[in-house]
Design an enzyme around this catalytic site. Sequence first.
Site, PDB file in Angstrom:
ATOM      1  N   LEU A  65     -11.881   6.892  15.079  1.00  0.00           N
ATOM      2  CA  LEU A  65     -12.386   7.469  13.838  1.00  0.00           C
ATOM      3  C   LEU A  65     -12.682   6.433  12.755  1.00  0.00           C
ATOM      4  O   LEU A  65     -13.267   6.775  11.727  1.00  0.00           O
ATOM      5  CB  LEU A  65     -11.409   8.518  13.315  1.00  0.00           C
ATOM      6  CG  LEU A  65     -11.322   9.786  14.177  1.00  0.00           C
ATOM      7  CD1 LEU A  65     -10.091  10.600  13.809  1.00  0.00           C
ATOM      8  CD2 LEU A  65     -12.584  10.631  14.048  1.00  0.00           C
ATOM      9  N   LYS A 143       1.690  15.525   0.057  1.00  0.00           N
ATOM     10  CA  LYS A 143       2.336  15.543  -1.249  1.00  0.00           C
ATOM     11  C   LYS A 143       2.216  14.203  -1.968  1.00  0.00           C
ATOM     12  O   LYS A 143       2.293  14.152  -3.198  1.00  0.00           O
ATOM     13  CB  LYS A 143       3.810  15.899  -1.104  1.00  0.00           C
ATOM     14  CG  LYS A 143       4.640  14.822  -0.405  1.00  0.00           C
ATOM     15  CD  LYS A 143       6.110  15.184  -0.373  1.00  0.00           C
ATOM     16  CE  LYS A 143       6.921  14.180   0.431  1.00  0.00           C
ATOM     17  NZ  LYS A 143       6.928  12.821  -0.126  1.00  0.00           N
ATOM     18  N   TYR A 155      -2.365   5.009   1.589  1.00  0.00           N
ATOM     19  CA  TYR A 155      -2.224   6.401   2.021  1.00  0.00           C
ATOM     20  C   TYR A 155      -2.292   7.355   0.837  1.00  0.00           C
ATOM     21  O   TYR A 155      -2.949   8.399   0.904  1.00  0.00           O
ATOM     22  CB  TYR A 155      -0.911   6.549   2.770  1.00  0.00           C
ATOM     23  CG  TYR A 155      -0.689   7.901   3.398  1.00  0.00           C
ATOM     24  CD1 TYR A 155      -1.470   8.332   4.467  1.00  0.00           C
ATOM     25  CD2 TYR A 155       0.331   8.741   2.945  1.00  0.00           C
ATOM     26  CE1 TYR A 155      -1.255   9.565   5.058  1.00  0.00           C
ATOM     27  CE2 TYR A 155       0.552   9.970   3.536  1.00  0.00           C
ATOM     28  CZ  TYR A 155      -0.236  10.384   4.597  1.00  0.00           C
ATOM     29  OH  TYR A 155      -0.025  11.609   5.170  1.00  0.00           O
ATOM     30  N   GLU A 187       7.246  17.680   4.088  1.00  0.00           N
ATOM     31  CA  GLU A 187       8.154  17.200   5.130  1.00  0.00           C
ATOM     32  C   GLU A 187       7.979  18.064   6.377  1.00  0.00           C
ATOM     33  O   GLU A 187       8.526  19.156   6.473  1.00  0.00           O
ATOM     34  CB  GLU A 187       9.605  17.247   4.629  1.00  0.00           C
ATOM     35  CG  GLU A 187       9.839  16.503   3.329  1.00  0.00           C
ATOM     36  CD  GLU A 187       9.527  15.023   3.411  1.00  0.00           C
ATOM     37  OE1 GLU A 187       9.704  14.424   4.504  1.00  0.00           O
ATOM     38  OE2 GLU A 187       9.105  14.445   2.384  1.00  0.00           O
ATOM     39  N   THR A 190       7.501  15.855  13.116  1.00  0.00           N
ATOM     40  CA  THR A 190       6.569  15.472  14.166  1.00  0.00           C
ATOM     41  C   THR A 190       7.163  14.286  14.927  1.00  0.00           C
ATOM     42  O   THR A 190       8.123  13.655  14.452  1.00  0.00           O
ATOM     43  CB  THR A 190       5.214  15.048  13.588  1.00  0.00           C
ATOM     44  OG1 THR A 190       5.397  13.845  12.807  1.00  0.00           O
ATOM     45  CG2 THR A 190       4.603  16.138  12.704  1.00  0.00           C
TER      46      THR A 190
END
Length: 259
Positions: A65, A143, A155, A187, A190
């Site tokens: 990507l 968030k 980020y 939160e 994963t």
Amino acid sequence: MDLQLKDKVIIVTGGSKGIGLGITESLVNEGAIPVILSRNRPSAKEVVEKLLSEGHEAFYVTTELTEPEQIRIAIEKTIEKYGRIDGVVNNAGVNDGVSLENGNYEDFVYSLKCNLIHYYLVVHHALPELKKSKGAIVNIGSKTSVTGQGGTSGYAAANGGRNALTREWAVELLPYSIRVNAVMVAECYTPLYERWLNTFDDPEARLKEITDNIPLENRMTTANEIGDTVAFLLSDKSSHTTGQLVFVDGGYTHLDRAL
């Protein structure tokens, strides 16, 4: 509730792991056809083969990507396979820790490539088909764009950009009845999150510190809870919802953690 997504072709970037896999599973449960764009060919292949063996329809295109031409080709292959695109879920990204103090120009720009620029390019190339289908777009956000985190300028900036693009596109695409929303994650447990936890001396204690501050039920959000909200926002059941940042986080971002 029948979300009426049966046979809808939905692009899902990073759709074979973590939150992306939760989204893919929710879409399949609603009868949609997920098309996974991922650089991780073994993971995408495994997920798609499993879904096909279970009688579902799914497809993947190995896609780096950060490479614009690969994105264009992936969209072309999707159109060649199905003849249409009914929705896009921009999900792929990584909290890569490019900080202000210890980062540099090259890493910061690369973080934007990994976390923001492909959001634009995937939708740019899919847009002609989305205009035909009056499709929907969901951007996955974080968030960090509204709270900050520390040590992750790339980020955080990318996620601020995702929020801004969500509302910019919602305005630009009004004439085509294309709805654009974002699902904001705080939160969510994963494999990537678990890997981060394992960098601590006592991962279980660190996890408890975090979940103790999640107001609703003191637990992590699941990938499937994210996926179900994404499916709803893609569907006609949310037909008058656009330009929204929807927080699926157990109240973590906005409720008083003293609770």
